[in-house]
Design a protein around this motif. Sequence first.
Motif, PDB file in Angstrom:
ATOM      1  N   LEU A   1       0.828  -1.200   0.000  1.00 30.30           N
ATOM      2  CA  LEU A   1       0.000   0.000   0.000  1.00 30.30           C
ATOM      3  C   LEU A   1       0.869   1.260   0.000  1.00 30.30           C
ATOM      4  CD1 LEU A   1      -2.666   1.575   0.263  1.00 30.30           C
ATOM      5  CD2 LEU A   1      -2.514   1.230   2.751  1.00 30.30           C
ATOM      6  N   SER A   2       1.981   1.236   0.777  1.00 31.42           N
ATOM      7  CA  SER A   2       2.889   2.390   0.815  1.00 31.42           C
ATOM      8  C   SER A   2       3.464   2.677  -0.565  1.00 31.42           C
ATOM      9  CB  SER A   2       4.024   2.134   1.809  1.00 31.42           C
ATOM     10  OG  SER A   2       3.529   1.946   3.108  1.00 31.42           O
ATOM     11  N   LEU A   3       3.821   1.603  -1.276  1.00 35.42           N
ATOM     12  CA  LEU A   3       4.357   1.768  -2.625  1.00 35.42           C
ATOM     13  C   LEU A   3       3.297   2.311  -3.577  1.00 35.42           C
ATOM     14  CD1 LEU A   3       6.729   1.346  -4.569  1.00 35.42           C
ATOM     15  CD2 LEU A   3       5.932  -1.001  -4.915  1.00 35.42           C
ATOM     16  N   VAL A   4       2.088   1.751  -3.500  1.00 29.54           N
ATOM     17  CA  VAL A   4       0.998   2.219  -4.361  1.00 29.54           C
ATOM     18  C   VAL A   4       0.654   3.674  -4.035  1.00 29.54           C
ATOM     19  CG1 VAL A   4      -1.458   1.921  -4.901  1.00 29.54           C
ATOM     20  CG2 VAL A   4       0.035  -0.066  -4.749  1.00 29.54           C
ATOM     21  N   ALA A   5       0.627   4.021  -2.752  1.00 29.30           N
ATOM     22  CA  ALA A   5       0.318   5.401  -2.346  1.00 29.30           C
ATOM     23  C   ALA A   5       1.374   6.371  -2.864  1.00 29.30           C
ATOM     24  CB  ALA A   5       0.227   5.489  -0.824  1.00 29.30           C
ATOM     25  N   THR A   6       2.642   5.925  -2.887  1.00 26.58           N
ATOM     26  CA  THR A   6       3.714   6.775  -3.429  1.00 26.58           C
ATOM     27  C   THR A   6       3.500   7.046  -4.897  1.00 26.58           C
ATOM     28  OG1 THR A   6       5.293   5.852  -1.834  1.00 26.58           O
ATOM     29  CG2 THR A   6       6.209   6.957  -3.761  1.00 26.58           C
ATOM     30  N   VAL A   7       3.177   5.996  -5.661  1.00 26.19           N
ATOM     31  CA  VAL A   7       2.918   6.160  -7.097  1.00 26.19           C
ATOM     32  C   VAL A   7       1.696   7.044  -7.319  1.00 26.19           C
ATOM     33  CG1 VAL A   7       2.330   4.958  -9.237  1.00 26.19           C
ATOM     34  CG2 VAL A   7       3.986   3.952  -7.662  1.00 26.19           C
ATOM     35  N   CYS A   8       0.639   6.797  -6.545  1.00 21.06           N
ATOM     36  CA  CYS A   8      -0.584   7.601  -6.666  1.00 21.06           C
ATOM     37  C   CYS A   8      -0.302   9.070  -6.363  1.00 21.06           C
ATOM     38  CB  CYS A   8      -1.659   7.078  -5.720  1.00 21.06           C
ATOM     39  SG  CYS A   8      -2.332   5.473  -6.151  1.00 21.06           S
ATOM     40  N   ALA A   9       0.444   9.307  -5.279  1.00 14.73           N
ATOM     41  CA  ALA A   9       0.728  10.676  -4.861  1.00 14.73           C
ATOM     42  C   ALA A   9       1.513  11.426  -5.932  1.00 14.73           C
ATOM     43  CB  ALA A   9       1.498  10.679  -3.545  1.00 14.73           C
ATOM     44  N   CYS A  10       2.478  10.734  -6.554  1.00 23.73           N
ATOM     45  CA  CYS A  10       3.273  11.373  -7.612  1.00 23.73           C
ATOM     46  C   CYS A  10       2.418  11.733  -8.825  1.00 23.73           C
ATOM     47  CB  CYS A  10       4.416  10.456  -8.046  1.00 23.73           C
ATOM     48  SG  CYS A  10       5.695  10.254  -6.776  1.00 23.73           S
ATOM     49  N   GLY A  11       1.289  11.056  -8.986  1.00 26.65           N
ATOM     50  CA  GLY A  11       0.405  11.358 -10.109  1.00 26.65           C
ATOM     51  C   GLY A  11      -0.814  12.151  -9.717  1.00 26.65           C
ATOM     52  N   ALA A  12      -0.813  12.701  -8.490  1.00 28.74           N
ATOM     53  CA  ALA A  12      -1.994  13.422  -8.023  1.00 28.74           C
ATOM     54  C   ALA A  12      -2.237  14.683  -8.843  1.00 28.74           C
ATOM     55  CB  ALA A  12      -1.831  13.791  -6.539  1.00 28.74           C
ATOM     56  N   SER A  13      -3.504  14.976  -9.078  1.00 25.25           N
ATOM     57  CA  SER A  13      -3.870  16.158  -9.848  1.00 25.25           C
ATOM     58  C   SER A  13      -3.535  17.428  -9.079  1.00 25.25           C
ATOM     59  CB  SER A  13      -5.372  16.124 -10.156  1.00 25.25           C
ATOM     60  OG  SER A  13      -5.798  17.329 -10.728  1.00 25.25           O
ATOM     61  N   GLY A  14      -3.266  18.502  -9.807  1.00 28.14           N
ATOM     62  CA  GLY A  14      -2.923  19.770  -9.182  1.00 28.14           C
ATOM     63  C   GLY A  14      -4.113  20.549  -8.665  1.00 28.14           C
ATOM     64  N   VAL A  15      -5.343  20.065  -8.926  1.00 27.19           N
ATOM     65  CA  VAL A  15      -6.518  20.777  -8.450  1.00 27.19           C
ATOM     66  C   VAL A  15      -6.691  20.530  -6.963  1.00 27.19           C
ATOM     67  CG1 VAL A  15      -7.636  20.581 -10.694  1.00 27.19           C
ATOM     68  CG2 VAL A  15      -8.090  18.859  -8.970  1.00 27.19           C
ATOM     69  N   PRO A  16      -7.346  21.465  -6.211  1.00 28.08           N
ATOM     70  CA  PRO A  16      -7.596  21.225  -4.795  1.00 28.08           C
ATOM     71  C   PRO A  16      -8.373  19.925  -4.588  1.00 28.08           C
ATOM     72  CG  PRO A  16      -8.033  23.517  -5.345  1.00 28.08           C
ATOM     73  CD  PRO A  16      -7.779  22.812  -6.639  1.00 28.08           C
ATOM     74  N   GLY A  17      -7.890  19.103  -3.674  1.00 23.71           N
ATOM     75  CA  GLY A  17      -8.535  17.815  -3.442  1.00 23.71           C
ATOM     76  C   GLY A  17      -8.166  16.757  -4.457  1.00 23.71           C
ATOM     77  N   GLY A  18      -7.166  17.020  -5.300  1.00 22.57           N
ATOM     78  CA  GLY A  18      -6.806  16.082  -6.355  1.00 22.57           C
ATOM     79  C   GLY A  18      -6.338  14.746  -5.825  1.00 22.57           C
ATOM     80  N   SER A  19      -5.639  14.741  -4.677  1.00 24.29           N
ATOM     81  CA  SER A  19      -5.146  13.479  -4.117  1.00 24.29           C
ATOM     82  C   SER A  19      -6.293  12.577  -3.676  1.00 24.29           C
ATOM     83  CB  SER A  19      -4.220  13.754  -2.929  1.00 24.29           C
ATOM     84  OG  SER A  19      -4.904  14.447  -1.896  1.00 24.29           O
ATOM     85  N   LEU A  20      -7.413  13.165  -3.290  1.00 31.29           N
ATOM     86  CA  LEU A  20      -8.551  12.376  -2.827  1.00 31.29           C
ATOM     87  C   LEU A  20      -9.100  11.478  -3.926  1.00 31.29           C
ATOM     88  CD1 LEU A  20     -10.475  15.142  -0.818  1.00 31.29           C
ATOM     89  CD2 LEU A  20      -9.005  13.343   0.114  1.00 31.29           C
ATOM     90  N   LEU A  21      -9.020  11.940  -5.171  1.00 31.81           N
ATOM     91  CA  LEU A  21      -9.600  11.185  -6.271  1.00 31.81           C
ATOM     92  C   LEU A  21      -8.795   9.930  -6.614  1.00 31.81           C
ATOM     93  CD1 LEU A  21     -10.645  14.111  -8.627  1.00 31.81           C
ATOM     94  CD2 LEU A  21     -12.051  12.839  -7.014  1.00 31.81           C
ATOM     95  N   LEU A  22      -7.620   9.759  -6.000  1.00 31.69           N
ATOM     96  CA  LEU A  22      -6.812   8.569  -6.238  1.00 31.69           C
ATOM     97  C   LEU A  22      -6.969   7.532  -5.125  1.00 31.69           C
ATOM     98  CD1 LEU A  22      -3.616  10.356  -7.562  1.00 31.69           C
ATOM     99  CD2 LEU A  22      -5.280   9.083  -8.894  1.00 31.69           C
TER     100      LEU A  22
END
Length: 410
Positions: free
Chosen positions: A329-350
Amino acid sequence: MKRTLPFLLSLVRQGSLVKQIIVALILGIAVGVLWPSGASSLEVLGSFFVSALKAVAPVLVFVLVAASIANQDTGSGGKIKSVLFLYILGTFSAALVAVIASFMFPTPIALVEVKDAVTAPGGITEVIRNLVFNLVDNPVKALANANYIGILAWAVSLGIALRHSSDETKKIVADLCNSVEYIVRLVIRLAPIGVFGLVAGVIATTGLEGMLSYVKLLVVLIGCMIFIALVVNPLLVWFYTRKNPFPLVWMCLRESGVTAFFTRSSAANIPVNMNLCRKLNLDENVYAISIPVGATINMAGAAVTITVLTLAAATTLNVHVDIGTALLLSLVATVCACGASGVPGGSLLLIPLACGLFGIEQNVAMQVVAVGFVIGVLQDSAETALNSSTDVLFTAAACEYNQRKEASVH
């Protein structure tokens, strides 16, 4: 009356999203407490917002990751590698801290319609098996069924292939990404309506205890981010510089973090960070690249958000999480975080992508996303402050490391 409706629509579209969410939160609590019988019917507003998120999130993940890889700059030079390594290491460390905190302080949250909403994996072996089969899913089927692992695999593959395409093609992909993000922004503008319905429904169903679970979740999130800013990041900087890191840490938090806290945008804070780098007399050839890149991939706060909310969903659904799955999960979260959208709340959508590791059904995962918007007034501000201030912190540490390395050679 004819002028009132356009005025209200203009107010919703252009007003401060943070203020609107605060007002919606207060109104939702008031309606849930004072009129519980009617508040339960308002849950349809929260369901509408969740459905809108469910519709846009798979497309966003696919386009965002593919465009990010396709348009990645390959001519950054050797000096930037140390900064990029710190970015990735810092984000992964943040995910690990979030896992440990979630194990120490398990936080179930109030959700609705969670019966039979999860197919719990038997352990790391089953998780990896499901992961492998999801990776090779049909791309159309993956998008239709919101198989985020399959979406991510196809997006990475397409992005790598597009790196060899013409500049015109890459521009089209970038324009497509911007267009999808515009649609996401429109959906996120519905957040106040969704928060109002969600909070009113939770209060009517569970009472104020449901809101208390949100407060506990926020405490875990903010606590993790403070620990990373004041313990983990200084340790990483000391390892690179062999100097007392705290004067630099405090300067970055004061001059970059405070501004980012209120703007809630790493991209908007780029000029502030560039000016701070000049003030610190850093190598312009490094920070001219590392600061814009950091606004995209240096996402420790996003890794914390994705990990904590995913494990909160797992706790709520009584899903057993072993050590191996937590590391994955830590690895997946790292990959997800690096691809998070720049819009407010973008990380939530991953978050649904990470929830997919535990077999959590998409409707429940999107409810967790909606909970993220409820606490996002503080969570997103703290997340952005951590992300943006760390851009300068790690750039300065890498520049110091490069200078020491060059001095030892000569």
